[in-house]
Scaffold this motif. Structure first.
Motif, PDB file in Angstrom:
ATOM      1  N   GLY A 103       3.419   4.085  -3.234  1.00  0.00           N
ATOM      2  CA  GLY A 103       2.434   3.319  -2.640  1.00  0.00           C
ATOM      3  C   GLY A 103       1.461   2.715  -3.702  1.00  0.00           C
ATOM      4  N   ALA A 143       1.495  -0.254  -5.517  1.00  0.00           N
ATOM      5  CA  ALA A 143       0.930  -1.617  -5.143  1.00  0.00           C
ATOM      6  C   ALA A 143      -0.023  -1.673  -4.096  1.00  0.00           C
ATOM      7  CB  ALA A 143       2.197  -2.592  -4.943  1.00  0.00           C
ATOM      8  N   GLY A 144      -0.414  -0.672  -3.579  1.00  0.00           N
ATOM      9  CA  GLY A 144      -1.603  -0.766  -2.454  1.00  0.00           C
ATOM     10  C   GLY A 144      -2.719  -0.789  -3.112  1.00  0.00           C
ATOM     11  N   PHE A 145      -3.959  -0.622  -2.209  1.00  0.00           N
ATOM     12  CA  PHE A 145      -5.189  -0.731  -2.651  1.00  0.00           C
ATOM     13  C   PHE A 145      -5.569   0.474  -3.844  1.00  0.00           C
ATOM     14  CE2 PHE A 145      -9.611   1.384  -1.150  1.00  0.00           C
ATOM     15  CZ  PHE A 145     -10.037   0.784  -2.183  1.00  0.00           C
ATOM     16  N   ILE A 146      -5.623   1.725  -3.178  1.00  0.00           N
ATOM     17  CA  ILE A 146      -5.677   2.969  -4.082  1.00  0.00           C
ATOM     18  C   ILE A 146      -4.653   3.022  -5.113  1.00  0.00           C
ATOM     19  CG2 ILE A 146      -6.188   5.316  -4.035  1.00  0.00           C
ATOM     20  CD1 ILE A 146      -7.177   5.229  -1.171  1.00  0.00           C
ATOM     21  N   ASP A 159       6.970   1.283  -4.653  1.00  0.00           N
ATOM     22  CA  ASP A 159       6.265   0.431  -3.261  1.00  0.00           C
ATOM     23  C   ASP A 159       7.399  -0.346  -2.643  1.00  0.00           C
ATOM     24  OD1 ASP A 159       4.557  -0.928  -1.761  1.00  0.00           O
ATOM     25  OD2 ASP A 159       2.946   0.178  -2.800  1.00  0.00           O
ATOM     26  N   THR A 175       2.714  -2.937   3.026  1.00  0.00           N
ATOM     27  CA  THR A 175       1.066  -3.534   3.226  1.00  0.00           C
ATOM     28  C   THR A 175       0.333  -3.718   1.905  1.00  0.00           C
ATOM     29  OG1 THR A 175       0.498  -1.293   3.190  1.00  0.00           O
ATOM     30  CG2 THR A 175       0.963  -1.934   5.324  1.00  0.00           C
ATOM     31  N   GLY A 176       1.194  -3.303   0.578  1.00  0.00           N
ATOM     32  CA  GLY A 176       0.698  -3.826  -0.527  1.00  0.00           C
ATOM     33  C   GLY A 176       0.970  -4.795  -1.101  1.00  0.00           C
ATOM     34  N   ASP A 229      11.972   1.567  -0.557  1.00  0.00           N
ATOM     35  CA  ASP A 229      11.442   2.561   0.768  1.00  0.00           C
ATOM     36  C   ASP A 229      11.531   3.911   0.459  1.00  0.00           C
ATOM     37  OD1 ASP A 229      10.813   3.440   3.382  1.00  0.00           O
ATOM     38  OD2 ASP A 229      11.813   1.784   4.302  1.00  0.00           O
ATOM     39  N   PHE A 264       1.058   8.317  -2.286  1.00  0.00           N
ATOM     40  CA  PHE A 264      -0.008   7.471  -1.736  1.00  0.00           C
ATOM     41  C   PHE A 264       0.689   6.582  -0.565  1.00  0.00           C
ATOM     42  CE2 PHE A 264      -4.323   8.381  -3.069  1.00  0.00           C
ATOM     43  CZ  PHE A 264      -3.702   9.693  -4.045  1.00  0.00           C
ATOM     44  N   ALA A 265       2.049   6.595  -0.690  1.00  0.00           N
ATOM     45  CA  ALA A 265       2.634   5.479   0.240  1.00  0.00           C
ATOM     46  C   ALA A 265       2.480   5.795   1.700  1.00  0.00           C
ATOM     47  CB  ALA A 265       4.446   5.583  -0.002  1.00  0.00           C
ATOM     48  N   PRO A 287       1.258   3.076   5.369  1.00  0.00           N
ATOM     49  CA  PRO A 287       0.183   2.207   5.868  1.00  0.00           C
ATOM     50  C   PRO A 287      -1.102   3.117   6.010  1.00  0.00           C
ATOM     51  CG  PRO A 287       2.056   1.923   7.041  1.00  0.00           C
ATOM     52  CD  PRO A 287       2.246   3.155   6.506  1.00  0.00           C
ATOM     53  N   ALA A 314      -1.795  12.487  -0.650  1.00  0.00           N
ATOM     54  CA  ALA A 314      -2.863  11.630  -0.097  1.00  0.00           C
ATOM     55  C   ALA A 314      -3.006  11.969   1.390  1.00  0.00           C
ATOM     56  CB  ALA A 314      -2.975  10.261  -0.219  1.00  0.00           C
ATOM     57  N   TYR A 348      -0.810   7.821  12.871  1.00  0.00           N
ATOM     58  CA  TYR A 348      -1.190   8.016  11.656  1.00  0.00           C
ATOM     59  C   TYR A 348      -1.604   9.329  11.487  1.00  0.00           C
ATOM     60  CZ  TYR A 348      -4.055   7.034   7.488  1.00  0.00           C
ATOM     61  OH  TYR A 348      -4.616   6.994   6.173  1.00  0.00           O
ATOM     62  N   LYS A 399      -0.116  12.489   9.187  1.00  0.00           N
ATOM     63  CA  LYS A 399      -0.765  13.010   7.683  1.00  0.00           C
ATOM     64  C   LYS A 399      -0.876  14.519   8.190  1.00  0.00           C
ATOM     65  CE  LYS A 399      -1.657   9.624   5.091  1.00  0.00           C
ATOM     66  NZ  LYS A 399      -1.043   9.388   4.098  1.00  0.00           N
TER      67      LYS A 399
HETATM   68  P1  NAD Z   1      -2.648   0.371   1.433  1.00  0.00           P
HETATM   69  O1  NAD Z   1      -2.058  -0.216   2.711  1.00  0.00           O
HETATM   70  O2  NAD Z   1      -3.268  -0.692   0.477  1.00  0.00           O
HETATM   71  O3  NAD Z   1      -1.462   1.187   0.349  1.00  0.00           O
HETATM   72  C1  NAD Z   1      -0.504   1.847   0.700  1.00  0.00           C
HETATM   73  C2  NAD Z   1       0.843   1.459   0.038  1.00  0.00           C
HETATM   74  O4  NAD Z   1       1.988   2.147   0.548  1.00  0.00           O
HETATM   75  C3  NAD Z   1       1.223  -0.022   0.114  1.00  0.00           C
HETATM   76  O5  NAD Z   1       1.318  -0.567  -1.040  1.00  0.00           O
HETATM   77  C4  NAD Z   1       2.535  -0.073   0.904  1.00  0.00           C
HETATM   78  O6  NAD Z   1       3.094  -1.043   0.593  1.00  0.00           O
HETATM   79  C5  NAD Z   1       3.148   1.512   0.504  1.00  0.00           C
HETATM   80  N1  NAD Z   1       4.184   1.668   1.400  1.00  0.00           N
HETATM   81  C6  NAD Z   1       3.840   2.093   2.677  1.00  0.00           C
HETATM   82  N2  NAD Z   1       5.105   2.357   3.366  1.00  0.00           N
HETATM   83  C7  NAD Z   1       6.057   2.625   2.213  1.00  0.00           C
HETATM   84  C8  NAD Z   1       7.143   3.106   2.100  1.00  0.00           C
HETATM   85  N3  NAD Z   1       7.891   3.488   3.412  1.00  0.00           N
HETATM   86  N4  NAD Z   1       7.766   3.013   1.003  1.00  0.00           N
HETATM   87  C9  NAD Z   1       7.207   2.684  -0.143  1.00  0.00           C
HETATM   88  N5  NAD Z   1       5.942   2.355  -0.055  1.00  0.00           N
HETATM   89  C10 NAD Z   1       5.477   2.189   1.159  1.00  0.00           C
HETATM   90  O7  NAD Z   1      -3.463   1.670   1.683  1.00  0.00           O
HETATM   91  P2  NAD Z   1      -4.708   2.523   0.845  1.00  0.00           P
HETATM   92  O8  NAD Z   1      -5.866   2.254   1.443  1.00  0.00           O
HETATM   93  O9  NAD Z   1      -4.478   2.066  -0.613  1.00  0.00           O
HETATM   94  O10 NAD Z   1      -4.064   3.722   1.219  1.00  0.00           O
HETATM   95  C11 NAD Z   1      -3.232   4.592   0.142  1.00  0.00           C
HETATM   96  C12 NAD Z   1      -3.069   6.080   0.682  1.00  0.00           C
HETATM   97  O11 NAD Z   1      -4.472   6.653   0.800  1.00  0.00           O
HETATM   98  C13 NAD Z   1      -2.327   6.185   2.065  1.00  0.00           C
HETATM   99  O12 NAD Z   1      -1.636   7.375   1.952  1.00  0.00           O
HETATM  100  C14 NAD Z   1      -3.576   6.511   3.086  1.00  0.00           C
HETATM  101  O13 NAD Z   1      -3.248   7.128   4.129  1.00  0.00           O
HETATM  102  C15 NAD Z   1      -4.594   7.479   2.197  1.00  0.00           C
HETATM  103  N6  NAD Z   1      -5.927   7.084   2.536  1.00  0.00           N
HETATM  104  C16 NAD Z   1      -6.694   5.705   2.226  1.00  0.00           C
HETATM  105  C17 NAD Z   1      -7.966   6.041   2.918  1.00  0.00           C
HETATM  106  C18 NAD Z   1      -8.740   4.876   2.459  1.00  0.00           C
HETATM  107  O14 NAD Z   1     -10.064   4.587   2.851  1.00  0.00           O
HETATM  108  N7  NAD Z   1      -8.336   3.628   1.778  1.00  0.00           N
HETATM  109  C19 NAD Z   1      -8.520   6.944   3.557  1.00  0.00           C
HETATM  110  C20 NAD Z   1      -7.628   7.968   3.793  1.00  0.00           C
HETATM  111  C21 NAD Z   1      -6.648   8.014   3.266  1.00  0.00           C
END
Ligand code: NAD
Length: 330
Positions: free
Chosen positions: A8, A10-13, A32, A36-37, A57, A74-75, A77, A115, A146, A150
């Motif tokens: 994950g 390429a996502g936010f965190i 990733d 959603t990233g 994936d 962290f992967a 949604p 995560a 979701y 988790k």
């Molecule tokens: P995000 O959607 O920006 O990042 C998630 C990343 O996972 C994306 O880049 C997406 O493309 C990738 N992904 C999803 N399914 C995948 C798969 N099957 N294979 C490979 N990659 C996959 O979300 P975020 O906010 O960065 O969250 C990251 C992690 O932190 C998640 O696990 C989320 O549950 C957890 N989290 C985040 C928050 C928050 O407030 N941001 C709060 C609680 C938990």
């Protein structure tokens, strides 16, 4: 040089974690599927020899032959809009993806941090939420995909730890925000900021009296880094205990963006939690960790990012929709 795999990434965190570990001189593998990233979040590192992007994936098996020192899983949604649009992929990445990540950590005999989320507490009947609270989750409601994914992630991780002695860490993240979130992400802060900056009404759910506690991304990354260095295997809350109502959050954003938008009230989504505040005593004692950024300070660092994003997306729209009158005003 140590090598870390960030699922994950390429996502936010994940993208902030890639940045953090590159700065600490790690070799970073970012895995990733870009569901959603966005590649934009990691494009700044893409030419570094110590960075590698693997489009994959994680619900499908994944092997990596060279030595790994750590995995950050962290992967998934994470925004309610995303996971309610993709309930089956969300359950699959929480179950199969987590199984693959744990299997990889076992094959490499490396530590793994996973995560989890404050959503494991559901609509809580205990306030604030300590790690010892087992939660109040509706497994079959629209958020169940979701929350239960988790909860399964946590159960599977503890099973790997107890059965195979795997060196695991679990963090329960409370609402975190900052640059690299998507404008259309659907979570409160990006939605309010982009509405305020583009002169649209801010859409508050219900009366806006439900509370949230928002953590700035730099504080979270600092906490994650400390958890990885710790030797603690049970879940740890990471979040900022500064709690406020969603309506007050919308008003603060209007104030900071100097927006003249209106606030409109919409129906509350089903199972939307009424309150949310982390009890962070454990992280304070164990990691000597405390969030440093107030909500206002974090927003002041986040708003310019969204301003830039909106200008870029509006000029791209102008290019592709030349002739239409839609525009974004600041
Ligand atoms: P995000 O959607 O920006 O990042 C998630 C990343 O996972 C994306 O880049 C997406 O493309 C990738 N992904 C999803 N399914 C995948 C798969 N099957 N294979 C490979 N990659 C996959 O979300 P975020 O906010 O960065 O969250 C990251 C992690 O932190 C998640 O696990 C989320 O549950 C957890 N989290 C985040 C928050 C928050 O407030 N941001 C709060 C609680 C938990």
């Amino acid at each position: 040089m140590k090598r870390i795999l960030i699922t994950g990434g390429a996502g936010f965190i994940g993208s902030h974690l890639c940045h953090h570990y590159l700065e600490k001189d790690y070799e970073v593998l970012c895995l990733d599927n870009l569901s959603t990233g966005s590649f934009d979040n990691i494009s700044a590192f893409s030419n570094l020899p110590s960075f590698k992007f693997i489009e994959h994936d994680l619900t499908k098996p994944f092997k990596f032959n060279d030595k790994l020192d750590a995995i950050l899983h962290f992967a998934s949604p994470a925004s309610p809009v995303d996971y309610q649009e993709k309930p089956i992929p969300t359950l699959k990445v929480g179950a199969l993806g987590t199984h693959n990540a744990l299997g990889l950590a076992r094959a490499h005999q490396c530590k793994i941090l996973l995560a989890s989320t404050s959503e494991v507490y559901g609509d809580p009947q205990v306030h604030p939420q300590p790690e010892t609270y087992w939660g109040h989750v509706n497994p079959i409601g629209p958020r169940g995909c979701y929350d239960e994914a988790k909860r399964f992630l946590e159960a599977l991780t503890m099973a790997y730890h107890r059965t195979h002695g795997l060196d695991t860490r679990i963090i329960r993240i409370f609402n975190t925000y900052g640059p690299n979130m998507r404008i259309q992400d659907g979570r409160a802060i990006p939605t309010f900021i982009s509405q305020a900056l583009s002169g649209k009404s801010l859409t508050v759910h219900g009366q806006g009296d439900q509370t949230r506690s928002f953590c700035y991304i730099d504080d979270l990354v600092n906490g994650i880094s400390r958890v990885l260095e710790s030797n603690y295997h049970l879940p740890i809350n990471l979040g900022n205990p500064q709690e406020l109502s969603v309506l007050d959050c919308a008003k603060l954003i209007m104030n900071l963006t100097q927006s003249h938008s209106k606030i409109v009230f919409e129906e509350r989504p089903i199972d939307d939690p009424h309150t949310r505040r982390p009890d962070i005593n454990l992280a304070q004692k164990l990691l000597n960790w405390n969030p440093q950024f107030s909500l206002q300070q974090g927003l002041e660092k986040t708003i310019p990012y969204f301003k830039k994003k909106l200008i870029n997306s509006s000029s791209e729209n102008e290019k592709s929709l030349s002739g239409t009158k839609e525009s974004i005003t600041f």
